[in-house]
Design a protein around this motif. Sequence first.
Motif, PDB file in Angstrom:
ATOM      1  N   PHE A 350     -23.567  37.431  -0.077  1.00  0.00           N
ATOM      2  CA  PHE A 350     -22.872  36.417   0.720  1.00  0.00           C
ATOM      3  C   PHE A 350     -21.360  36.519   0.537  1.00  0.00           C
ATOM      4  N   TYR A 351     -20.923  36.603  -0.706  1.00  0.00           N
ATOM      5  CA  TYR A 351     -19.482  36.628  -0.963  1.00  0.00           C
ATOM      6  C   TYR A 351     -18.846  37.966  -0.586  1.00  0.00           C
ATOM      7  N   GLU A 352     -19.477  39.056  -0.968  1.00  0.00           N
ATOM      8  CA  GLU A 352     -18.823  40.350  -0.856  1.00  0.00           C
ATOM      9  C   GLU A 352     -19.083  41.063   0.467  1.00  0.00           C
ATOM     10  N   THR A 353     -20.058  40.608   1.223  1.00  0.00           N
ATOM     11  CA  THR A 353     -20.353  41.274   2.498  1.00  0.00           C
ATOM     12  C   THR A 353     -20.283  40.307   3.674  1.00  0.00           C
ATOM     13  N   LEU A 354     -21.060  39.221   3.580  1.00  0.00           N
ATOM     14  CA  LEU A 354     -21.191  38.328   4.725  1.00  0.00           C
ATOM     15  C   LEU A 354     -19.870  37.625   5.066  1.00  0.00           C
ATOM     16  N   LEU A 355     -19.197  37.072   4.062  1.00  0.00           N
ATOM     17  CA  LEU A 355     -17.939  36.383   4.330  1.00  0.00           C
ATOM     18  C   LEU A 355     -16.886  37.338   4.882  1.00  0.00           C
ATOM     19  N   ILE A 356     -16.868  38.559   4.390  1.00  0.00           N
ATOM     20  CA  ILE A 356     -15.916  39.552   4.885  1.00  0.00           C
ATOM     21  C   ILE A 356     -16.189  39.868   6.353  1.00  0.00           C
ATOM     22  N   GLU A 357     -17.460  39.957   6.712  1.00  0.00           N
ATOM     23  CA  GLU A 357     -17.807  40.234   8.110  1.00  0.00           C
ATOM     24  C   GLU A 357     -17.423  39.077   9.014  1.00  0.00           C
ATOM     25  N   LEU A 358     -17.658  37.834   8.553  1.00  0.00           N
ATOM     26  CA  LEU A 358     -17.291  36.672   9.366  1.00  0.00           C
ATOM     27  C   LEU A 358     -15.784  36.619   9.573  1.00  0.00           C
ATOM     28  N   ASP A 372     -16.625  31.389  -9.782  1.00  0.00           N
ATOM     29  CA  ASP A 372     -15.317  31.979 -10.082  1.00  0.00           C
ATOM     30  C   ASP A 372     -15.359  33.508 -10.142  1.00  0.00           C
ATOM     31  N   HIS A 373     -16.535  34.112 -10.241  1.00  0.00           N
ATOM     32  CA  HIS A 373     -16.631  35.568 -10.244  1.00  0.00           C
ATOM     33  C   HIS A 373     -16.237  36.172  -8.895  1.00  0.00           C
ATOM     34  N   TYR A 374     -16.224  35.343  -7.849  1.00  0.00           N
ATOM     35  CA  TYR A 374     -15.952  35.873  -6.513  1.00  0.00           C
ATOM     36  C   TYR A 374     -14.653  35.329  -5.914  1.00  0.00           C
ATOM     37  N   PHE A 375     -13.810  34.711  -6.729  1.00  0.00           N
ATOM     38  CA  PHE A 375     -12.559  34.157  -6.199  1.00  0.00           C
ATOM     39  C   PHE A 375     -11.667  35.246  -5.614  1.00  0.00           C
ATOM     40  N   HIS A 376     -11.820  36.493  -6.087  1.00  0.00           N
ATOM     41  CA  HIS A 376     -10.961  37.572  -5.590  1.00  0.00           C
ATOM     42  C   HIS A 376     -11.208  37.877  -4.115  1.00  0.00           C
ATOM     43  N   VAL A 377     -12.340  37.419  -3.582  1.00  0.00           N
ATOM     44  CA  VAL A 377     -12.652  37.677  -2.172  1.00  0.00           C
ATOM     45  C   VAL A 377     -11.747  36.860  -1.254  1.00  0.00           C
TER      46      VAL A 377
END
Length: 409
Positions: A350-358, A372-377
């Motif tokens: 969700f964080y590393e693929t789906l949000l980037i696509e949206l 917090d592991h995905y805040f860099h996204v």
Amino acid sequence: YISPVSFVISILAVTGSIALFLSESRAIKDELQGVVSKEAGYFALITHLIEGFKEIRLSQAKNDAILKHITDASQDTKNIRIEVGRQEVKMWGFGRIFIYALMPVLIFIIPSFHYENAADIFKISATLLFMAGPINILVNALPMFNRATIAINDLTLLAEEMDAAIPHEPADTRPVSFNFHKITLNAICFTYPGKSNEVLFSAGPFQETIHEGELLFIIGGNGSGKSTFLKLLTGLYYPTQGTIQVVTDRGYPANYQAYRELFTTVFTDFHLFDKIYGIKNLKPADVDYWLEKMHMQHKVKYQDGGFTSTSLSTGQRKRLALIAAILEEKPILILDEFAADQDPGFRKYFYETLLIELKAMGMTVIAVTHDDHYFHVADRVLKMDEGRMAAYERDDTGLNKHEGSDNGN
């Protein structure tokens, strides 16, 4: 005209009876108002019973206590209703007795002290008999009038509360499709009032800017005001002070409903509809595409305008709600702790693929998260603390420092 004495006695009797009826009617109305109050408490207890079913099943003492409370409230309501029914029956009986008690007084007693023509006595008795019908109708109608009056008063109070909560908007609130470039929150605040107008919780002032096409994370502890901020941003709450400015390709929205059309949401308390409503010319291939993207193609199919099943886990139902939100093709997507109910594998996806696509599709995504592991996204991270945007220092992953609510950059 036939008998002035009989006329005066009848008028006095009717006037006294009306006064008595009105007094009894007011007492009955007060009792009925008590029934309304008792029933409101009873239904509140039933709500606790339904929504707290799991907790109640785990504690016999809690089960017995709440059932006793419900039984007592039900018994109190029943007793009041029985007493109201008795008083209404007394009124009905008095209406009958009144007319038949007045007849012998005017037909037998008055002629004993005052000369009356025999023909006049027949006319008086006929008049009284014809009066009996309307009097009985009035007596029978009073209980219905009392109940109708209480219901109308309750509806009027509800309408007044709703009118007080909704500011005046232009009559034309038809949605107009448009894109935005920037949303600026100018010192907007929201206050939750208590029963005595005391302040229960205040959020703001918020001085932030939302830019087109950005991926924005909002973090903060429980009760920090994140959900309140989202409802202010989406126009579901009206700010108690401050303004919202929107830069669009059509100038400024004409009203709040036009502004709300910018947003599609999946809140924590989301509702999953049985069909995908409000989307014209929806292509099944588009739904199938997103079902596959959400890893739901083996669980659910798109059929007859909706999903074949919604009896799924909370995380899977959230995925279906997100599909419906994406298909609306609104420029701003709001996600309130979407990943909280997802398994670790899908959460990473969700964080590393789906949000980037949206984001690549041109959507502005605003997500409340604790991961917090995905805040860099994210392009930016805003932190809520006690109803305000607080400074947030990113770690050594290359993230920048946000200086708080003084600016939105």
